[in-house]
Design a protein around this motif. Sequence first.
Motif, PDB file in Angstrom:
ATOM      1  N   ILE A  28      -0.552   9.397  16.320  1.00 27.59           N
ATOM      2  CA  ILE A  28      -1.519   8.463  15.760  1.00 27.59           C
ATOM      3  C   ILE A  28      -2.507   9.229  14.888  1.00 27.59           C
ATOM      4  O   ILE A  28      -2.975  10.299  15.276  1.00 27.59           O
ATOM      5  N   GLY A  29      -2.798   8.684  13.750  1.00 31.85           N
ATOM      6  CA  GLY A  29      -3.783   9.346  12.897  1.00 31.85           C
ATOM      7  C   GLY A  29      -3.698   8.848  11.471  1.00 31.85           C
ATOM      8  O   GLY A  29      -2.951   7.918  11.157  1.00 31.85           O
ATOM      9  N   PHE A  30      -4.484   9.464  10.613  1.00 28.37           N
ATOM     10  CA  PHE A  30      -4.478   9.072   9.213  1.00 28.37           C
ATOM     11  C   PHE A  30      -4.787  10.286   8.364  1.00 28.37           C
ATOM     12  O   PHE A  30      -5.335  11.278   8.851  1.00 28.37           O
ATOM     13  N   GLY A  31      -4.392  10.228   7.113  1.00 29.57           N
ATOM     14  CA  GLY A  31      -4.625  11.369   6.243  1.00 29.57           C
ATOM     15  C   GLY A  31      -4.472  10.977   4.793  1.00 29.57           C
ATOM     16  O   GLY A  31      -4.084   9.850   4.467  1.00 29.57           O
ATOM     17  N   LEU A  32      -4.771  11.919   3.931  1.00 32.57           N
ATOM     18  CA  LEU A  32      -4.763  11.659   2.494  1.00 32.57           C
ATOM     19  C   LEU A  32      -4.134  12.841   1.776  1.00 32.57           C
ATOM     20  O   LEU A  32      -4.382  13.997   2.122  1.00 32.57           O
ATOM     21  N   SER A  33      -3.284  12.537   0.827  1.00 32.12           N
ATOM     22  CA  SER A  33      -2.684  13.582  -0.002  1.00 32.12           C
ATOM     23  C   SER A  33      -2.996  13.259  -1.447  1.00 32.12           C
ATOM     24  O   SER A  33      -2.759  12.138  -1.893  1.00 32.12           O
ATOM     25  N   LEU A  34      -3.556  14.202  -2.174  1.00 35.87           N
ATOM     26  CA  LEU A  34      -3.916  13.961  -3.574  1.00 35.87           C
ATOM     27  C   LEU A  34      -3.216  14.986  -4.453  1.00 35.87           C
ATOM     28  O   LEU A  34      -3.123  16.158  -4.098  1.00 35.87           O
ATOM     29  N   VAL A  35      -2.708  14.519  -5.588  1.00 34.63           N
ATOM     30  CA  VAL A  35      -2.066  15.423  -6.524  1.00 34.63           C
ATOM     31  C   VAL A  35      -2.654  15.160  -7.902  1.00 34.63           C
ATOM     32  O   VAL A  35      -2.679  14.028  -8.367  1.00 34.63           O
ATOM     33  N   ALA A  36      -3.142  16.221  -8.541  1.00 31.93           N
ATOM     34  CA  ALA A  36      -3.695  16.100  -9.880  1.00 31.93           C
ATOM     35  C   ALA A  36      -2.668  16.597 -10.873  1.00 31.93           C
ATOM     36  O   ALA A  36      -2.132  17.692 -10.722  1.00 31.93           O
ATOM     37  N   GLU A  37      -2.371  15.777 -11.871  1.00 31.28           N
ATOM     38  CA  GLU A  37      -1.385  16.156 -12.875  1.00 31.28           C
ATOM     39  C   GLU A  37      -2.106  16.585 -14.140  1.00 31.28           C
ATOM     40  O   GLU A  37      -3.030  15.937 -14.595  1.00 31.28           O
ATOM     41  N   SER A  38      -1.642  17.682 -14.701  1.00 30.48           N
ATOM     42  CA  SER A  38      -2.278  18.219 -15.889  1.00 30.48           C
ATOM     43  C   SER A  38      -1.514  17.796 -17.125  1.00 30.48           C
ATOM     44  O   SER A  38      -0.378  17.340 -17.057  1.00 30.48           O
ATOM     45  N   SER A  39      -2.142  17.969 -18.281  1.00 33.14           N
ATOM     46  CA  SER A  39      -1.475  17.620 -19.528  1.00 33.14           C
ATOM     47  C   SER A  39      -0.366  18.620 -19.853  1.00 33.14           C
ATOM     48  O   SER A  39       0.552  18.302 -20.604  1.00 33.14           O
ATOM     49  N   ALA A  40      -0.431  19.818 -19.308  1.00 30.84           N
ATOM     50  CA  ALA A  40       0.658  20.772 -19.486  1.00 30.84           C
ATOM     51  C   ALA A  40       1.774  20.408 -18.512  1.00 30.84           C
ATOM     52  O   ALA A  40       1.495  20.013 -17.386  1.00 30.84           O
ATOM     53  N   THR A  41       3.024  20.538 -18.959  1.00 33.96           N
ATOM     54  CA  THR A  41       4.116  20.124 -18.080  1.00 33.96           C
ATOM     55  C   THR A  41       4.240  21.078 -16.904  1.00 33.96           C
ATOM     56  O   THR A  41       4.160  22.289 -17.054  1.00 33.96           O
ATOM     57  N   GLY A  42       4.449  20.500 -15.747  1.00 36.13           N
ATOM     58  CA  GLY A  42       4.710  21.308 -14.571  1.00 36.13           C
ATOM     59  C   GLY A  42       3.490  21.882 -13.904  1.00 36.13           C
ATOM     60  O   GLY A  42       3.611  22.670 -12.986  1.00 36.13           O
ATOM     61  N   VAL A  43       2.322  21.494 -14.367  1.00 40.77           N
ATOM     62  CA  VAL A  43       1.120  21.999 -13.714  1.00 40.77           C
ATOM     63  C   VAL A  43       0.573  20.908 -12.804  1.00 40.77           C
ATOM     64  O   VAL A  43       0.167  19.850 -13.258  1.00 40.77           O
ATOM     65  N   LEU A  44       0.633  21.178 -11.521  1.00 43.30           N
ATOM     66  CA  LEU A  44       0.218  20.196 -10.525  1.00 43.30           C
ATOM     67  C   LEU A  44      -0.704  20.870  -9.519  1.00 43.30           C
ATOM     68  O   LEU A  44      -0.446  21.983  -9.073  1.00 43.30           O
TER      69      LEU A  44
ATOM     70  N   VAL B 288      11.456   9.419   3.550  1.00 44.00           N
ATOM     71  CA  VAL B 288      10.640   9.415   4.763  1.00 44.00           C
ATOM     72  C   VAL B 288      10.982   8.127   5.502  1.00 44.00           C
ATOM     73  O   VAL B 288      10.540   7.054   5.119  1.00 44.00           O
ATOM     74  N   LEU B 289      11.812   8.238   6.524  1.00 45.82           N
ATOM     75  CA  LEU B 289      12.287   7.046   7.211  1.00 45.82           C
ATOM     76  C   LEU B 289      11.275   6.560   8.235  1.00 45.82           C
ATOM     77  O   LEU B 289      11.213   5.388   8.555  1.00 45.82           O
ATOM     78  N   SER B 290      10.517   7.481   8.771  1.00 41.48           N
ATOM     79  CA  SER B 290       9.502   7.099   9.729  1.00 41.48           C
ATOM     80  C   SER B 290       8.388   8.129   9.661  1.00 41.48           C
ATOM     81  O   SER B 290       8.640   9.324   9.585  1.00 41.48           O
ATOM     82  N   ARG B 291       7.171   7.642   9.638  1.00 41.17           N
ATOM     83  CA  ARG B 291       6.041   8.557   9.497  1.00 41.17           C
ATOM     84  C   ARG B 291       5.403   8.838  10.840  1.00 41.17           C
ATOM     85  O   ARG B 291       5.446   8.022  11.750  1.00 41.17           O
ATOM     86  N   SER B 292       4.782   9.990  10.924  1.00 44.52           N
ATOM     87  CA  SER B 292       4.078  10.319  12.150  1.00 44.52           C
ATOM     88  C   SER B 292       3.027  11.376  11.862  1.00 44.52           C
ATOM     89  O   SER B 292       3.260  12.296  11.091  1.00 44.52           O
ATOM     90  N   CYS B 293       1.893  11.218  12.493  1.00 40.42           N
ATOM     91  CA  CYS B 293       0.906  12.292  12.473  1.00 40.42           C
ATOM     92  C   CYS B 293       1.178  13.185  13.687  1.00 40.42           C
ATOM     93  O   CYS B 293       2.094  12.935  14.460  1.00 40.42           O
ATOM     94  N   ALA B 294       0.368  14.210  13.831  1.00 40.12           N
ATOM     95  CA  ALA B 294       0.567  15.100  14.970  1.00 40.12           C
ATOM     96  C   ALA B 294       0.167  14.394  16.255  1.00 40.12           C
ATOM     97  O   ALA B 294      -0.787  13.631  16.287  1.00 40.12           O
ATOM     98  N   GLY B 295       0.914  14.643  17.301  1.00 41.47           N
ATOM     99  CA  GLY B 295       0.654  14.008  18.585  1.00 41.47           C
ATOM    100  C   GLY B 295      -0.498  14.673  19.310  1.00 41.47           C
ATOM    101  O   GLY B 295      -1.218  15.486  18.742  1.00 41.47           O
TER     102      GLY B 295
ATOM    103  N   GLY C 111       9.594  16.062  17.495  1.00 39.15           N
ATOM    104  CA  GLY C 111       8.669  17.075  16.978  1.00 39.15           C
ATOM    105  C   GLY C 111       8.394  16.960  15.497  1.00 39.15           C
ATOM    106  O   GLY C 111       7.802  17.859  14.906  1.00 39.15           O
ATOM    107  N   VAL C 112       8.839  15.864  14.869  1.00 41.48           N
ATOM    108  CA  VAL C 112       8.715  15.782  13.417  1.00 41.48           C
ATOM    109  C   VAL C 112       7.360  15.192  13.039  1.00 41.48           C
ATOM    110  O   VAL C 112       7.078  14.031  13.301  1.00 41.48           O
ATOM    111  N   ILE C 113       6.520  15.992  12.435  1.00 47.60           N
ATOM    112  CA  ILE C 113       5.206  15.547  11.980  1.00 47.60           C
ATOM    113  C   ILE C 113       5.258  15.451  10.459  1.00 47.60           C
ATOM    114  O   ILE C 113       5.397  16.458   9.779  1.00 47.60           O
ATOM    115  N   THR C 114       5.180  14.241   9.941  1.00 44.39           N
ATOM    116  CA  THR C 114       5.296  14.101   8.494  1.00 44.39           C
ATOM    117  C   THR C 114       3.949  14.250   7.796  1.00 44.39           C
ATOM    118  O   THR C 114       3.897  14.452   6.603  1.00 44.39           O
TER     119      THR C 114
END
Lengths: 111, 406
Positions: free
Chosen positions: B275-291, B174-181, B136-139
């Motif tokens: 099976i599937g694909f996806g994208l994760s985006l993280v924007a880092e700011s010039s102020a510390t800790g702002v993501l 992350v030892l093994s990746r999986s999308c939702a079944g 049941g692990v969906i990463t």
Amino acid sequence: AKALHGKRRPFRAADLARFMYDDSLAPRDALKKWRGEDDEEEEQEENIEDEDDDGFFRKVNEDTVDDIESEDRPIPRFDYEDLAAKWSQEDSIETLRTRFATANLLDEQEG
Amino acid sequence: MSGQGTEFLRFTGHRSFAHRLVLSTLTGRPVHISKIRSSSPTHPGLAPHEVSFLRLLEAVTNGSSMEISYSGTTITYHPGLITGTVAGAGATWTGDVIEHVIPANCNRGITYFLLPLALLAPFSKSHMNVRFSGPGVITSATATGDPSVDTFRTAVLPLYNLFGIPAVRIELRVLSRSCAGPGGRGGGGVVELRFASQVRLPKTLHLNRRPGRVRRIRGVAYCTGVSASNNARMIHAAREVLNPLVPDIHVAAQYDQAPLVQVGTDKNQKKRTGIGFGLSLVAESSATGVLYSADEVSPPQGGVVPEDIGKRCAYQLLEVISQGGCVTGLSAPTVLTLMAMGSEDVGRLRLGRDVVGREETIGLARDLKTFKASTWGIRDADEDDSGDVIISVKGTGVGNVGRKTA
């Protein structure tokens, strides 16, 4: 001046503090009040109660269906059609540009 | 236990179930939650992921007890001590980790478990090492709104640094990746959280300055069981949107085979799932800790081209950035809870108006008040016209019971 006072200014922090801890309001209604959208909708809610439930099969009204659907969502639902329309406009991109390091710092005083 | 006249804190409904249990465990106050989906005609009572979360709580604590009613719509929970991974307690053993198996009918991503577990981990007596496995692990991110493990690692875990909880000692493998079944249920991933930075009392934080400017964007594109070219297509589409704003964009591409999951009870019968694909985006700011973060994944039924996923993710990121504030809606519960549980200082946090104006945030404020944390002070950020709200939270000094004498 009276017209200005009649309608509360939405998004005031002091209001939010009041609504947030008012347990008689559901979170959704509290937010509606904060945004100042509560005016017309209250009458509609009364109507749902008026319909009498006949027999064993009760009609599930829209509110409860909504509650079942609403699981916890760390990422809210976005309407991507709207977002695509919004962010393909030059204006909104330019407004957001001040939040990016590529913005021209000379145009404004603070950095 | 219940005979001694213990006072239950009473809640209704299934919203923020995991978070209420976390607060209960942290403060040591027993809770009684009723009307859990009691009006649902098809799925009343606790959902599989919620039951699984209860099992996880039982594994990482010592002395917790819970009673679930026959219909599953009511539960009482007596929290125990947060022990973490200690020899002689916990679930199945493989080395120094607790293995937590998630059933195949779970439709939530693994971050549903990771976010609350990471909240408990700093207050644990010993290291919190948990490996999530099973069918049941969906990463990946899910259609149910959970972020992917990549977002959790790059946008949520660094925030612990701000509380004096060193993030370098938190490891997410992350030892093994999986999308939702199929049908959005199940997956075959394996994820291991090693949280080795336990503290006596987290510091509070002051993120009340302006959130700075976005300097760079990082991300992970992942494909499991589909052609690796999808990664490039997603990245290309996202860059199309973001490149005019930020030149510094790096998106890693991660390709994996679809994981094998056992079918039924037969050891030899296995199928590929997730099976599937996806994208994760993280924007880092010039102020510390702002993501700022955004997540998007292909739906389990398919039918979306990678270009759309990339575009949507980029748009979502822009929307999240435009909401402003120093913390996104995704990480606000984590930050606000740590502030409330931390040292008895007043901390300040600047949030965008749309982040405060979420039902979850209002619910969190009420829950914290019920758990006897002090109420939030709310005021507008006056120094500019962003419409942001500054929330000041006074910590309760709950801290780590297991380390009180140390």
